[in-house]
Write a protein that holds these residues in place. Structure first.
Motif, PDB file in Angstrom:
ATOM      1  N   SER A  72     -20.526 -33.603   4.684  1.00 52.35           N
ATOM      2  CA  SER A  72     -20.540 -34.884   5.388  1.00 52.35           C
ATOM      3  C   SER A  72     -19.132 -35.438   5.515  1.00 52.35           C
ATOM      4  N   LEU A  73     -19.007 -36.439   6.408  1.00 53.68           N
ATOM      5  CA  LEU A  73     -17.715 -37.043   6.681  1.00 53.68           C
ATOM      6  C   LEU A  73     -17.813 -38.552   6.478  1.00 53.68           C
TER       7      LEU A  73
ATOM      8  N   LEU B  10     -17.104 -28.989   9.160  1.00 58.33           N
ATOM      9  CA  LEU B  10     -15.666 -29.204   9.021  1.00 58.33           C
ATOM     10  C   LEU B  10     -15.143 -28.279   7.923  1.00 58.33           C
TER      11      LEU B  10
ATOM     12  N   VAL C 269      -7.316 -34.696   7.018  1.00 57.06           N
ATOM     13  CA  VAL C 269      -8.485 -34.869   6.153  1.00 57.06           C
ATOM     14  C   VAL C 269      -8.021 -35.315   4.767  1.00 57.06           C
ATOM     15  N   ASN C 270      -8.773 -36.241   4.173  1.00 54.14           N
ATOM     16  CA  ASN C 270      -8.449 -36.714   2.819  1.00 54.14           C
ATOM     17  C   ASN C 270      -6.991 -37.162   2.728  1.00 54.14           C
TER      18      ASN C 270
ATOM     19  N   THR D 249     -12.932 -28.294  12.984  1.00 53.40           N
ATOM     20  CA  THR D 249     -14.379 -28.180  13.177  1.00 53.40           C
ATOM     21  C   THR D 249     -14.705 -26.756  13.602  1.00 53.40           C
TER      22      THR D 249
ATOM     23  N   THR E 243     -14.149 -40.601  14.140  1.00 50.57           N
ATOM     24  CA  THR E 243     -15.478 -40.005  14.141  1.00 50.57           C
ATOM     25  C   THR E 243     -15.446 -38.634  14.802  1.00 50.57           C
TER      26      THR E 243
ATOM     27  N   VAL F 202     -17.880 -34.256   0.593  1.00 47.70           N
ATOM     28  CA  VAL F 202     -17.525 -35.235   1.612  1.00 47.70           C
ATOM     29  C   VAL F 202     -16.028 -35.157   1.893  1.00 47.70           C
ATOM     30  N   ALA F 203     -15.676 -35.381   3.164  1.00 46.78           N
ATOM     31  CA  ALA F 203     -14.268 -35.413   3.564  1.00 46.78           C
ATOM     32  C   ALA F 203     -13.994 -36.727   4.277  1.00 46.78           C
TER      33      ALA F 203
ATOM     34  N   VAL G   1     -11.984 -38.740   7.015  1.00 40.91           N
ATOM     35  CA  VAL G   1     -11.268 -38.476   8.259  1.00 40.91           C
ATOM     36  C   VAL G   1     -10.891 -39.797   8.910  1.00 40.91           C
TER      37      VAL G   1
END
Length: 838
Positions: free
Chosen positions: A677-678, A744, A770-771, A778, A707, A701-702, A704
């Motif tokens: 999940s993001l 992702l 990311v993070n 993706t 969206t 979870v990441a 970003v």
């Protein structure tokens, strides 16, 4: 006619007739050969332990650099391809400021070949020759050129640079005289040849890899150029000055093109570093507090004439945190520089004098904030550099040139009125008197104690003895320590004050003997040069001696390896997966040694990526002061080297010799992994808070910035995506992936958009941040190859621009140089003032 004009002069005007000396009877070429030969001998003798004694230099900065550059060097030796990216330091970063070899050969390439067998004389001889020719070109006085070369070459800052390993700064200073020489040539002989020479000199200086030094030398050039412009305006020669300016601009443009590689990539890189986006800093520069570290103290300027006036390095008590040693120029050189400013009227002398004063003020940094804050905020690139005391390196260069002009002025006109009331005599007596006061009663002038030092010593004593600071015994012990320190510092001041006093007194005596016809100008200049040589040489040996050298021929042998290093390397050899290590031997930003042995989260570098600096300051350690284990796992950190436990992890190895233990994070995430999940967190502070949250789970979870069209879904036994790193290198990372739905892929590599590209089965795809500091792409359902390639256009374009401009410039220089020699075979500088006595 007034009485004043008829009044007999009190000055003794005796025409001194001296027969030509052996030096005067030599041809100009023979004199050049002897002067340059002497300078070569000085270099070989000063560095004899390195050239003939089996010693080598392994300063702390050299060791740190070698450890930092290890992955780059290994890759380039194995493949012959420029690495461009360092994988072993700070989780990965561009290698532009670590090891970025010039792809296009230029003049410095030839010197680089010599460096392999004659370092540091390979470049030191270049420095000495450059200083010699610069002053000869300006004054036509060969022996004055030798004095200048010795005065700048042996100023204590240069040997200290070598001892500590600041090699790029040393090399840049070695090329600096040639840049001034090319500028002086353009002033006197503007044209295409001057443009080509200035381009070559500037390009070589820039390629030395320390733009800060080049910037300071160009600042001298700027002041000199302004002074020449004013002189041209007053003499009605603005059209000629326009040709001079055009020649310099053309040369500067070609120099910029010739260094497109490496500077195009480095300029691109700067925008992403702490030097390009520092909070609280000037636009595009460092923060004020960071930039003003190591500002020279006002009273500390005494060290220009009295080497250890502030305790040297061991007993240093100045305002800086510590120092490797003083910027010692000698009292003789300072006085001769003052003589030049007082007695000579040429624009170049006055401009160099002004430049010296201004740069001394700049060196004070935060100790003269009223000036330096304005320069920091408004003057181009002033805010890009730290350590203001470095300005004194350029001061040493300028003062040495002025000293050569001063001794030349003396031998040209020794009978010019020098009465007790003349500025020169007053200055000499004031300097002698000041040194005498310092030698006899330095404690009446200086405190020999830095602010707050007594309190710091008391705190250390209290901690080491586990008692309260209010205990009377602590104050008594602190006072005893301070008494010993003050006594040692006072002795150092007195010793060096007397030392400078004697040298300056001897120099004055030599002048009187010369003025009275006891010997000629060559003897005076040679004697003064030897005085300066002995003075500087003996002080230099305090900071550059066999104790600062090593018997090993390879700096790698100076990188210590501990038992815990061997344990981690064994685990790495036994594992098929890559991992990183966090070493807490010291601050993460000051620990480069581990980077030689394994991929590390720590390192040592003055231009870290801003994203990674934020990670170190706001993510790696939680607001409560604990290590963020989730962030360590996210960064593919398998082991932590520490003296204290890491979370609930048990030590897997204990190094009894060092006291360090190795802790393993068995649930560290792999170098590439999928998330389920993001979470969109566009603001930096929000990202930092989320990454520090106790419930943050990077495996699922990441975070970003925007969206993404990826549906959130849990993971079940039938949907287990895989990501396997099939090949890994600084230029290419290939990951074989398989997923049943769009996901992702997170790559535990530092995000850097200026060059990293990604493809999926050969088709370009976007790399997301990311993070906060990692990369992600993706990936559609199915089996795919995701390839990350570091192919910065700035590197490729820079090489082409450098190659084309270098070919044009050097080709033009060879053609024009041949024509110039054929048409004017006379010595360089024949259009200057008449020959001096030497």
């Amino acid at each position: 006619m007034s009485r004043r004009k008829n009044r007999p002069s009190r000055e003794r005007k005796v025409q001194v007739e001296t027969p030509p000396s052996g030096w005067d009877r030599l041809s100009g070429r023979a004199q050049h050969a002897l002067c340059l030969g002497f300078l070569v001998l000085v270099s070989l003798s000063f560095f004899s332990s390195l050239h003939f004694g089996g010693k080598s230099l392994a300063g702390s900065d050299t060791v740190n650099w070698r450890a930092t550059a290890n992955s780059v060097i290994e890759y380039e030796e194995a493949t012959g391809e420029a690495a461009l990216w360092a994988t072993n330091v700070f989780g990965g970063m561009p290698a532009y400021m670590i090891r970025y070899v010039a792809a296009v050969p230029q003049l410095d390439t030839l010197i680089g070949f010599v460096r392999r067998v004659m370092w540091p004389s390979s470049h030191f001889i270049v420095l000495l020759a450059g200083m010699y020719l610069l002053v000869f070109f300006l004054t036509r006085n060969r022996l004055a050129g030798v004095l200048t070369a010795v005065a700048f070459g042996l100023t204590t800052y240069l040997p200290i640079l070598l001892a500590t390993g600041h090699n790029s700064k040393f090399v840049s200073l070695c090329f600096a005289p040639w840049l001034l020489l090319a500028f002086a040539f353009a002033l006197r002989r503007p044209g295409v040849l001057a443009s080509a020479l200035f381009a070559v000199a500037l390009a070589v200086n820039l390629r030395a890899g320390h733009f800060q030094i080049t910037y300071y030398v160009l600042f001298v050039v700027l002041i000199w150029w302004v002074a020449e412009g004013v002189a041209a305006y007053r003499s009605g020669q603005l059209s000629r000055f326009g040709r001079v300016s055009a020649s310099l601009v053309l040369g500067g443009v070609f120099a910029g093109l010739m260094v497109a590689q490496p500077y195009l990539a480095q300029f691109e890189y700067k925008a992403y570093t702490i030097r390009g986006s520092a909070p609280g800093g000037a636009a595009g520069g460092l923060s004020w507090d960071y930039a003003m570290g190591w500002s020279q103290g006002v009273a500390e300027l005494l060290t220009l004439a009295v080497a250890d006036a502030f305790g040297g390095s061991e007993l240093y008590w100045g305002p800086k945190t510590f120092t490797g040693g003083p910027h010692y120029l000698t009292a003789i050189v300072l006085f001769l520089a003052a003589v030049a400013v007082v007695r000579r009227r040429e624009a170049w002398v006055r401009s160099l004098g002004v430049a010296a004063v201004i740069m001394i003020l700049f060196s004070l940094g935060s100790n003269l904030a009223i000036l330096n804050r304005a320069m920091f905020n408004f003057f181009p690139l002033f805010s890009a550099f730290r350590v203001p005391e470095t300005w004194l390196a350029a001061v040493a260069l300028v003062v040495a040139v002025l000293a050569g002009a001063g001794v030349d002025s003396i031998v040209r006109d020794p009978l010019k009125a020098v009465t007790v009331r003349s500025p020169i005599a007053i200055g000499y007596l004031a300097l002698i008197g000041g040194l005498l006061v310092l030698g006899l009663a330095g404690d009446a002038v200086l405190s020999f104690e830095r602010p707050g030092e007594r309190s710091i010593i008391a705190q250390q004593i209290a901690r080491s003895n586990n008692v309260s600071e209010s205990d009377p015994r602590v104050a008594q012990a602190a006072e005893q320590v301070m008494d010993e320190a003050r006594t040692g510092r006072q002795e150092k001041l007195a010793t060096d004050a007397w030392r400078s006093f004697i040298f300056l007194l001897v120099a004055g005596g030599l002048y009187l003997l010369f003025r009275n016809g006891r010997f000629g100008a060559p003897v005076l200049q040679i004697a003064v040069t030897l005085l300066v040589l002995i003075d500087l040489w003996t002080v230099d040996r305090r900071y550059f001696n066999s104790d600062r050298m090593t018997g090993s021929s390879d700096v790698v042998e100076s990188i210590p390896e501990f038992a815990f290093d061997r344990y981690i390397k064994q685990r790495a050899d036994a594992s098929s997966d890559r991992f990183r290590v966090l070493s807490l031997e010291g601050a993460p930003t000051q620990t480069a040694r581990p980077s030689y042995f394994y991929e590390s989260l720590s390192g040592y570098h003055g231009a870290k990526l801003r994203l990674y600096q934020d990670f170190l300051e706001n993510i790696l350690v939680t607001p409560e002061g604990r290590l963020n284990v989730a962030a360590l796992r996210m960064m593919n950190t398998r082991f932590v080297v520490s003296r204290s436990p890491i979370g609930a992890s048990a030590a897997v190895f204990e190094d009894e010799q060092t006291g360090f233990s190795v802790y393993e994070l068995s649930d560290a995430l792999p170098r590439a992994y999928f998330v389920d999940s993001l979470a969109v967190t566009p603001l930096s502070d929000d990202v930092w808070s989320a990454l520090n949250a106790p419930d943050f789970e990077p495996a699922s979870v990441a975070l970003v910035e925007e969206t993404l069209d990826i549906p959130a879904s849990g993971r079940d036994s039938a949907d287990v995506p895989t990501a396997v790193v099939e090949s890994y290198g600084p230029r290419r990372i290939a990951v074989r992936v398989n997923t049943q739905r769009k996901r992702l892929l997170v790559l535990s590599e530092v995000y850097y958009p200026a060059g990293w590209k990604a493809t999926i089965d050969g088709d370009p795809t976007h790399i997301h941040r990311v993070n906060y500091l990692l990369r992600g792409v993706t990936v559609p359902p199915g089996d795919h190859e995701v390839l990350f390639a570091f192919e910065p256009a700035s590197h490729r374009i820079g090489i082409w621009i450098s190659a084309a401009s270098t070919l044009v410039t050097y080709g033009l220089l060879l053609i024009l140089g041949w024509i110039h020699i054929r048409r004017r075979p006379a010595d360089v500088g024949e259009d200057t003032a008449g020959e001096s006595p030497s």
